[in-house]
Design a protein around this motif. Sequence first.
Motif, PDB file in Angstrom:
ATOM      1  N   LEU A  41       0.872  -1.227   0.063  1.00 40.78           N
ATOM      2  CA  LEU A  41       0.015  -0.036   0.030  1.00 40.78           C
ATOM      3  C   LEU A  41       0.992   1.295  -0.021  1.00 40.78           C
ATOM      4  CD1 LEU A  41      -3.018  -0.975   2.437  1.00 40.78           C
ATOM      5  CD2 LEU A  41      -2.770  -1.083   0.192  1.00 40.78           C
ATOM      6  N   GLY A  42       1.812   1.364   0.547  1.00 41.83           N
ATOM      7  CA  GLY A  42       2.740   2.358   0.848  1.00 41.83           C
ATOM      8  C   GLY A  42       3.497   2.825  -0.402  1.00 41.83           C
ATOM      9  N   ARG A  43       3.369   2.074  -1.505  1.00 41.86           N
ATOM     10  CA  ARG A  43       4.024   2.101  -2.775  1.00 41.86           C
ATOM     11  C   ARG A  43       3.153   2.654  -3.767  1.00 41.86           C
ATOM     12  NH1 ARG A  43       8.318  -2.191  -4.362  1.00 41.86           N
ATOM     13  NH2 ARG A  43       8.738  -0.250  -5.703  1.00 41.86           N
ATOM     14  N   LEU A  44       1.825   2.400  -3.400  1.00 39.43           N
ATOM     15  CA  LEU A  44       0.755   2.800  -4.693  1.00 39.43           C
ATOM     16  C   LEU A  44       1.011   4.428  -4.741  1.00 39.43           C
ATOM     17  CD1 LEU A  44      -2.140   0.768  -3.326  1.00 39.43           C
ATOM     18  CD2 LEU A  44      -0.755   0.265  -5.223  1.00 39.43           C
ATOM     19  N   GLY A  45       1.087   4.962  -5.965  1.00 30.82           N
ATOM     20  CA  GLY A  45       1.102   6.323  -6.239  1.00 30.82           C
ATOM     21  C   GLY A  45      -0.446   6.663  -6.665  1.00 30.82           C
ATOM     22  N   PRO A  46      -0.476   7.880  -6.792  1.00 29.24           N
ATOM     23  CA  PRO A  46      -1.941   8.697  -7.224  1.00 29.24           C
ATOM     24  C   PRO A  46      -2.541   7.936  -8.060  1.00 29.24           C
ATOM     25  CG  PRO A  46      -0.307  10.471  -6.643  1.00 29.24           C
ATOM     26  CD  PRO A  46       0.403   9.157  -6.808  1.00 29.24           C
ATOM     27  N   ALA A  47      -2.039   7.750  -9.206  1.00 25.57           N
ATOM     28  CA  ALA A  47      -2.601   7.053 -10.509  1.00 25.57           C
ATOM     29  C   ALA A  47      -2.973   5.789 -10.013  1.00 25.57           C
ATOM     30  CB  ALA A  47      -1.806   7.232 -11.645  1.00 25.57           C
ATOM     31  N   ASP A  48      -2.326   4.776  -9.373  1.00 26.86           N
ATOM     32  CA  ASP A  48      -2.700   3.686  -8.883  1.00 26.86           C
ATOM     33  C   ASP A  48      -4.083   3.544  -7.898  1.00 26.86           C
ATOM     34  OD1 ASP A  48      -0.224   2.599 -10.073  1.00 26.86           O
ATOM     35  OD2 ASP A  48       0.884   2.765  -8.107  1.00 26.86           O
ATOM     36  N   LEU A  49      -3.907   4.503  -7.132  1.00 28.18           N
ATOM     37  CA  LEU A  49      -5.016   4.769  -6.123  1.00 28.18           C
ATOM     38  C   LEU A  49      -6.369   5.131  -7.007  1.00 28.18           C
ATOM     39  CD1 LEU A  49      -3.227   6.478  -3.108  1.00 28.18           C
ATOM     40  CD2 LEU A  49      -4.145   4.152  -3.285  1.00 28.18           C
ATOM     41  N   HIS A  50      -6.312   6.083  -7.894  1.00 24.53           N
ATOM     42  CA  HIS A  50      -7.228   6.442  -8.769  1.00 24.53           C
ATOM     43  C   HIS A  50      -7.909   5.292  -9.702  1.00 24.53           C
ATOM     44  CE1 HIS A  50      -9.234   7.901 -12.492  1.00 24.53           C
ATOM     45  NE2 HIS A  50      -9.702   8.978 -11.735  1.00 24.53           N
ATOM     46  N   THR A  51      -6.776   4.462 -10.069  1.00 17.84           N
ATOM     47  CA  THR A  51      -7.359   3.330 -10.731  1.00 17.84           C
ATOM     48  C   THR A  51      -8.212   2.141  -9.903  1.00 17.84           C
ATOM     49  OG1 THR A  51      -5.801   3.198 -12.117  1.00 17.84           O
ATOM     50  CG2 THR A  51      -6.744   0.983 -11.820  1.00 17.84           C
ATOM     51  N   LEU A  52      -7.763   2.207  -8.570  1.00 14.86           N
ATOM     52  CA  LEU A  52      -8.561   1.256  -7.616  1.00 14.86           C
ATOM     53  C   LEU A  52      -9.678   1.734  -7.296  1.00 14.86           C
ATOM     54  CD1 LEU A  52      -5.362   0.238  -5.568  1.00 14.86           C
ATOM     55  CD2 LEU A  52      -6.702  -1.257  -7.013  1.00 14.86           C
ATOM     56  N   VAL A  53      -9.622   3.187  -6.814  1.00 13.12           N
ATOM     57  CA  VAL A  53     -10.977   3.868  -6.117  1.00 13.12           C
ATOM     58  C   VAL A  53     -12.094   3.770  -7.500  1.00 13.12           C
ATOM     59  CG1 VAL A  53     -12.094   5.977  -5.507  1.00 13.12           C
ATOM     60  CG2 VAL A  53     -10.081   5.247  -4.377  1.00 13.12           C
ATOM     61  N   SER A  54     -11.615   4.014  -8.721  1.00 16.87           N
ATOM     62  CA  SER A  54     -12.502   4.116  -9.931  1.00 16.87           C
ATOM     63  C   SER A  54     -13.223   2.607  -9.867  1.00 16.87           C
ATOM     64  CB  SER A  54     -11.793   4.639 -11.226  1.00 16.87           C
ATOM     65  OG  SER A  54     -11.492   5.977 -11.019  1.00 16.87           O
ATOM     66  N   GLN A  55     -12.238   1.742  -9.597  1.00 15.74           N
ATOM     67  CA  GLN A  55     -12.834   0.247  -9.981  1.00 15.74           C
ATOM     68  C   GLN A  55     -13.385  -0.378  -8.513  1.00 15.74           C
ATOM     69  OE1 GLN A  55     -12.789  -1.063 -12.956  1.00 15.74           O
ATOM     70  NE2 GLN A  55     -12.448   0.796 -13.432  1.00 15.74           N
ATOM     71  N   GLN A  56     -13.488   0.524  -7.626  1.00 15.79           N
ATOM     72  CA  GLN A  56     -14.181   0.293  -6.338  1.00 15.79           C
ATOM     73  C   GLN A  56     -13.563  -1.228  -5.645  1.00 15.79           C
ATOM     74  OE1 GLN A  56     -18.525   0.202  -6.295  1.00 15.79           O
ATOM     75  NE2 GLN A  56     -18.335   2.027  -7.551  1.00 15.79           N
ATOM     76  N   VAL A  57     -12.238  -1.272  -5.803  1.00 17.43           N
ATOM     77  CA  VAL A  57     -11.256  -2.266  -5.077  1.00 17.43           C
ATOM     78  C   VAL A  57     -10.933  -2.072  -3.671  1.00 17.43           C
ATOM     79  CG1 VAL A  57      -9.351  -3.900  -5.662  1.00 17.43           C
ATOM     80  CG2 VAL A  57     -10.689  -3.253  -7.377  1.00 17.43           C
ATOM     81  N   ALA A  58     -11.325  -2.797  -2.920  1.00 13.52           N
ATOM     82  CA  ALA A  58     -10.783  -2.850  -1.409  1.00 13.52           C
ATOM     83  C   ALA A  58     -10.969  -1.316  -0.733  1.00 13.52           C
ATOM     84  CB  ALA A  58      -9.335  -3.449  -1.340  1.00 13.52           C
TER      85      ALA A  58
END
Length: 141
Positions: A41-58
């Motif tokens: 989790l500490g290595r996820l960047g803003p673009a990664d987080l955007h992808t995960l949030v947009s896909q409603q993952v975890a």
Amino acid sequence: MDHLLHLDSTLDDLDPPRWTPPAADATHLVRKVHGLRSVPLGRLGPADLHTLVSQQVALPYVLPLVVRLLLEEPLLDAYYYEGDLLLAAVEVPASAWDLLPDLADRLRTVITTLPETAVADLPRGAAEELARFAARPGSPR
């Protein structure tokens, strides 16, 4: 509970069950999301987080990271345009925010302090999405 205690863990660790590898003919997005579940989790960047949030993952693990970034820079350009991470966060179902009421309150505070000129520069419909999120009832006091 401090949702940021698990920065060395992955979503596969924290959000069971582990996902099986994507199918050989999976889309780029599916392969990307699967891959992000194995990143600490500490290595996820803003673009990664955007992808995960947009896909409603975890979302219980991803939203705290998103809010942490948005508290520092509310209109962060994570992937597409200025404010895209904020808009992705406010479009998350209310049920996910219900699990994180303090973080939702903090995000509402950020939204209500945004200058009108900054909100006006966001894509069409953004002001309404932000207002809708800000108008949701807060956590009980």
